[in-house]
Write a protein that holds these residues in place. Structure first.
Motif, PDB file in Angstrom:
ATOM      1  N   LEU A  75     -11.399   5.278  -1.522  1.00  0.00           N
ATOM      2  CA  LEU A  75     -11.287   5.679  -2.925  1.00  0.00           C
ATOM      3  C   LEU A  75     -10.148   4.928  -3.612  1.00  0.00           C
ATOM      4  O   LEU A  75     -10.319   4.394  -4.716  1.00  0.00           O
ATOM      5  CB  LEU A  75     -11.074   7.187  -3.029  1.00  0.00           C
ATOM      6  CG  LEU A  75     -10.910   7.736  -4.440  1.00  0.00           C
ATOM      7  CD1 LEU A  75     -12.198   7.576  -5.232  1.00  0.00           C
ATOM      8  CD2 LEU A  75     -10.487   9.191  -4.397  1.00  0.00           C
ATOM      9  N   VAL A  76      -9.003   4.866  -2.958  1.00  0.00           N
ATOM     10  CA  VAL A  76      -7.858   4.133  -3.519  1.00  0.00           C
ATOM     11  C   VAL A  76      -8.212   2.657  -3.687  1.00  0.00           C
ATOM     12  O   VAL A  76      -7.928   2.050  -4.733  1.00  0.00           O
ATOM     13  CB  VAL A  76      -6.604   4.316  -2.636  1.00  0.00           C
ATOM     14  CG1 VAL A  76      -5.500   3.361  -3.036  1.00  0.00           C
ATOM     15  CG2 VAL A  76      -6.116   5.745  -2.695  1.00  0.00           C
ATOM     16  N   LEU A  77      -8.841   2.074  -2.690  1.00  0.00           N
ATOM     17  CA  LEU A  77      -9.256   0.678  -2.768  1.00  0.00           C
ATOM     18  C   LEU A  77     -10.261   0.468  -3.901  1.00  0.00           C
ATOM     19  O   LEU A  77     -10.167  -0.508  -4.653  1.00  0.00           O
ATOM     20  CB  LEU A  77      -9.852   0.230  -1.437  1.00  0.00           C
ATOM     21  CG  LEU A  77     -10.266  -1.239  -1.330  1.00  0.00           C
ATOM     22  CD1 LEU A  77      -9.051  -2.143  -1.468  1.00  0.00           C
ATOM     23  CD2 LEU A  77     -10.975  -1.489  -0.016  1.00  0.00           C
ATOM     24  N   GLY A  78     -11.212   1.390  -4.036  1.00  0.00           N
ATOM     25  CA  GLY A  78     -12.202   1.297  -5.111  1.00  0.00           C
ATOM     26  C   GLY A  78     -11.575   1.381  -6.494  1.00  0.00           C
ATOM     27  O   GLY A  78     -11.949   0.633  -7.403  1.00  0.00           O
ATOM     28  N   VAL A  79     -10.614   2.281  -6.649  1.00  0.00           N
ATOM     29  CA  VAL A  79      -9.919   2.388  -7.939  1.00  0.00           C
ATOM     30  C   VAL A  79      -9.137   1.108  -8.209  1.00  0.00           C
ATOM     31  O   VAL A  79      -9.156   0.582  -9.328  1.00  0.00           O
ATOM     32  CB  VAL A  79      -9.001   3.632  -7.966  1.00  0.00           C
ATOM     33  CG1 VAL A  79      -8.075   3.606  -9.163  1.00  0.00           C
ATOM     34  CG2 VAL A  79      -9.826   4.912  -7.960  1.00  0.00           C
ATOM     35  N   PHE A  80      -8.462   0.597  -7.200  1.00  0.00           N
ATOM     36  CA  PHE A  80      -7.698  -0.642  -7.359  1.00  0.00           C
ATOM     37  C   PHE A  80      -8.614  -1.792  -7.782  1.00  0.00           C
ATOM     38  O   PHE A  80      -8.312  -2.526  -8.728  1.00  0.00           O
ATOM     39  CB  PHE A  80      -6.969  -0.988  -6.056  1.00  0.00           C
ATOM     40  CG  PHE A  80      -6.211  -2.275  -6.125  1.00  0.00           C
ATOM     41  CD1 PHE A  80      -4.999  -2.336  -6.789  1.00  0.00           C
ATOM     42  CD2 PHE A  80      -6.704  -3.427  -5.538  1.00  0.00           C
ATOM     43  CE1 PHE A  80      -4.296  -3.534  -6.867  1.00  0.00           C
ATOM     44  CE2 PHE A  80      -6.012  -4.620  -5.606  1.00  0.00           C
ATOM     45  CZ  PHE A  80      -4.801  -4.677  -6.272  1.00  0.00           C
ATOM     46  N   ILE A  81      -9.747  -1.932  -7.107  1.00  0.00           N
ATOM     47  CA  ILE A  81     -10.700  -3.002  -7.446  1.00  0.00           C
ATOM     48  C   ILE A  81     -11.281  -2.781  -8.835  1.00  0.00           C
ATOM     49  O   ILE A  81     -11.419  -3.733  -9.617  1.00  0.00           O
ATOM     50  CB  ILE A  81     -11.808  -3.100  -6.378  1.00  0.00           C
ATOM     51  CG1 ILE A  81     -11.213  -3.629  -5.066  1.00  0.00           C
ATOM     52  CG2 ILE A  81     -12.956  -3.987  -6.840  1.00  0.00           C
ATOM     53  CD1 ILE A  81     -12.147  -3.555  -3.887  1.00  0.00           C
TER      54      ILE A  81
END
Length: 131
Positions: A75-81
């Motif tokens: 989720l954190v990676l998805g938000v960052f991307i």
């Protein structure tokens, strides 16, 4: 002990040291830069209110428990991307995103501070399954 009216809005465990250190680091490292870049206090206030309304719901906490640590990492990676994509593909939306996320971060810090004040103690480094 907090008044009974506030009990359902917080986890039924004390905060961990990881949460405390993460909050302090976020406040010291991210918040000053984000606040300095706020263009619209109305959008920041809207982000603050929306986050403050969403944080105490048990549904949000249950979702985070269900997805587990790897899901939270994704989720954190998805938000960052997603933020990077918005910054590259629609740069005119970047100030709105910064303002809304600043309000959200302030709401999250307020919520965590209230949680810490309610518990008046900090537990170990991780949340144990029985908590």
């Amino acid at each position: 002990m907090a008044p009974r009216d506030f009990e359902p809005y917080f986890p039924n465990r004390p905060p961990t040291w990881v949460e405390v250190i993460g909050s302090v680091a976020t406040t010291g490292l991210l918040l000053p830069n984000l606040v300095a870049e706020v263009d619209s206090f109305m959008i920041a206030a809207a982000g603050f209110i929306l986050f403050l309304l969403a944080l105490p719901f048990e549904v949000v906490e249950d979702c985070f428990h269900r997805i587990g640590m790897s899901g939270r990492g994704l989720l954190v990676l998805g938000v960052f991307i997603g933020v990077q994509l918005i910054a590259e593909l629609a740069p005119q939306l970047t100030p709105i995103l910064i303002d809304a996320s600043t309000g959200g971060l302030l709401a999250t810090l307020l919520y965590f501070t209230a949680f810490l004040a309610k518990e008046r103690t900090v537990s170990g480094w991780r949340v144990t399954p029985d908590e």
